[in-house]
Scaffold this active site. Structure first.
Site, PDB file in Angstrom:
ATOM      1  CE  LYS A  95      -4.509   1.331   1.307  1.00  0.00           C
ATOM      2  NZ  LYS A  95      -5.631   1.278   2.201  1.00  0.00           N
TER       3      LYS A  95
ATOM      4  CD1 TRP B 167      -5.792  -1.207  -2.625  1.00  0.00           C
ATOM      5  CD2 TRP B 167      -4.202  -2.154  -1.381  1.00  0.00           C
ATOM      6  NE1 TRP B 167      -6.269  -1.315  -1.346  1.00  0.00           N
ATOM      7  CE2 TRP B 167      -5.316  -1.894  -0.557  1.00  0.00           C
ATOM      8  CE3 TRP B 167      -3.074  -2.747  -0.800  1.00  0.00           C
ATOM      9  CZ2 TRP B 167      -5.350  -2.199   0.795  1.00  0.00           C
ATOM     10  CZ3 TRP B 167      -3.105  -3.053   0.548  1.00  0.00           C
ATOM     11  CH2 TRP B 167      -4.231  -2.781   1.334  1.00  0.00           C
TER      12      TRP B 167
END
Ligand code: AMP
Length: 545
Positions: A440, A445
């Site tokens: 992250k 992501w």
């Protein structure tokens, strides 16, 4: 109104009985622990499994008692499997590559009564023996050996035991929901957990796994499970093989590329199964020896993501169809397999190949869904785009772990896999990452799998892993840990440049760290947890004071 058809319980004994009745002369070729070869048949395997069932009966075990094995893929191990489960006992396969503390834990947790082991594991067994008090008998899976007898006076020898027994044994008529075998999860966090399969789940799994759109096994095949029998029952292949009556090559302890190439070429293996690290070793060995792996029609790759470059290499250089599959100990393991549909034949070759990168679609008997969260308060659309938590249900999916009375499912009965994936309308599922391996970076992501797939296509890298490293500004940033190919002088800048135009700039790893070896766990998967411990703070350390 109830249907008027016969009812027969789905039992593991019926698989070996079928193989013995109709495929008795089909060859089972096995590499022994000393490297010698044994050629036997389904007929002989069946007879010895009955002899071994008589041995187990003479030990006075009760139905559902656990009998553990620590052994390679070989013919004696196969005989014990059918002898144990067929006679109503539970076959507990143990991964020899776990730590001694984990071995003690799982033998005691399973309450194993008998421990069967290959010669290679004598020292392992001796080292835990005093800490596993419930084990009553130890059986060495070999012929009598004076040295072993001296080191371990109470040990029994498999060949001696079965030589004294009759090959007549009436398989008991069990309830199909009775437990047949037990596997522990790799336990990367906390203690390993046991998954207890039933006769019914195993037989149904064997049907599904053998189908043309799954592993595509038939009586014309000679299959080689490189995946160990202690890794989710070698993906169920010893059961499927008996079901379809195909020939098998059991590769024993030598799983290096050169040994596997030799077995494929010598015994004309048509279909082999294993994790990507095994296939990487095999590819290198085949290039080196000049073998064309001529007999190999397809290979099944699962257990970790299959890099696209591997699919391409097998296709272009060996005319072998590489089939990607996904599963878990908790799913027996077959969850999805990547076989295309008829409509995909209209696509050009590169589009077809692109589709094959995904892990695949579920066979009948398995359902999948993607959710926004683990409890699945919102189910995602099947658009093949938005990743979410992958959940599964079906005939051979775990309901609860061994000896844990609470089930491990969502409120509406699905098992959360811990994987993050996308799912499309045709059922094609693509893993983005393990939820704990996702990176992250600044709230966005990044998939470690995607970054690894690009890096492994670099001709001068042999093995790679991408992990999240802590970062003062972005929380986490990807870094690449790489083992160079022999004699390579590739630099960090070269590898980073290799990412350009293949991925968004902000997703390119911050660092490349070259290492001599990447730690690999008991089932051949890269131990990212260890890598995170070793390298997870390199980006913090590099900040100016
Ligand atoms: P195990 O129970 O040890 O076999 O581990 C199961 C896990 O391995 C899954 O939850 C996935 O995270 C991973 N895995 C298995 N097959 C694949 C695959 N084809 N691609 C990516 N990850 C996989």
């Amino acid at each position: 109104m109830i249907g008027n058809m016969m009812f027969q319980p789905l039992l593991i004994s019926s698989l070996i009985e079928h193989a013995a009745q109709y495929h008795a002369d089909t060859a089972i070729i096995s590499k022994n622990t000393d490297g010698s070869m044994t050629e036997t048949t389904w007929g002989q395997i069946s007879k010895n499994s009955k002899r071994f069932a008589n041995v187990l009966q003479s030990l006075g075990l009760a139905v559902s008692d656990r009998v553990a094995t620590i052994a390679w893929n070989n013919h004696r191990h196969l005989e014990t499997w059918y002898g144990i489960s067929g006679s109503g006992l539970v076959c507990h396969t143990i991964n020899p590559r776990l730590f001694p503390e984990q071995h003690k834990y799982i033998v005691n947790d399973a309450n194993d009564k008998v421990l069967i082991f290959d010669k290679t594991f004598l020292n392992l067994v001796l080292s835990i023996k005093d800490s596993i008090p419930y084990v009553e008998e130890y059986i060495c899976l070999d012929a009598y050996d004076e040295d072993i007898q001296r080191a371990f006076p109470e040990v029994l020898f498999y060949d001696d035991l079965i030589a004294l027994q009759s090959d007549v044994f009436e398989w008991p008529d069990l309830d199909e929901s009775k437990a047949s075998s037990l596997c522990y999860t790799s336990g990367t966090t906390g203690n390993p957990k046991g998954v207890l399969y039933s006769h019914r789940s195993t037989v149904l799994h064997s049907y599904a796994a053998s189908l043309p759109d799954s592993f595509h096994f038939s009586a014309q095949d000679r299959i080689m499970p490189v995946v160990p029998m202690f890794h989710v029952n070698a993906w169920g292949t010893p059961y499927s093989a008996a079901m379809v009556g195909c020939s098998m090559v059991l590769p024993g302890p030598m799983l290096d590329g050169a040994s596997l190439v030799e077995l494929i070429d010598r015994y004309k293996v048509t279909n082999a199964l294993g994790v990507p690290t095994i296939w990487q070793g095999l590819l290198n060995a085949a290039y080196q020896s000049g073998s064309k792996l001529q007999s190999l029609v397809r290979n099944i790759v699962g257990g970790a993501a299959c890099p696209p470059s591997m699919l391409q290499a097998f296709k272009d250089d060996f005319q072998c169809e590489t089939v990607h599959a996904w599963g878990m100990t908790e799913t027996s393991p077959l969850g999805v397999v990547n076989q295309l549909k008829a409509k995909h034949s209209e696509l050009d070759e590169s589009q077809q190949l692109r589709l094959r990168y995904a892990q695949g679609r579920p066979p009948y008997g398995v359902s999948l869904r993607i959710c926004h969260d683990e409890k699945c308060t919102v189910e995602s659309v099947r658009d093949g785009q938005i990743p979410g938590h992958l959940q599964i249900k079906g005939h051979w999916i775990v309901e609860s772990y061994f000896d844990q009375f609470e089930h491990s499912l969502t409120e509406d009965g699905w098992f959360d896999t811990g994987d993050i994936a996308t799912l499309d309308e045709d059922g094609f599922m693509q893993i983005c990452d393990r939820s704990k391996d996702l990176i992250k970076s600044g709230g966005e992501w990044i998939s470690s799998v995607e970054l690894e797939n690009i890096a492994i296509a670099h001709p001068e890298l042999e093995l790679v892993a991408v992990i999240a490293a802590s970062h003062a500004k972005w929380d986490e940033r990807p870094i690449l840990i790489a083992k160079k190919a022999a004699a390579s002088s590739v630099s960090e800048a070269d590898v980073l440049a290799f990412y350009h135009n293949k991925i968004a700039k902000w997703q390119i790893p911050d660092r490349v760290i070259f290492v001599d070896a990447i730690p690999v766990g008991g089932t051949g998967k890269i131990l990212k947890k260890d890598l995170r411990e070793m390298y997870g703070s390199v980006l913090l350390e590099e900040l100016p004071a």
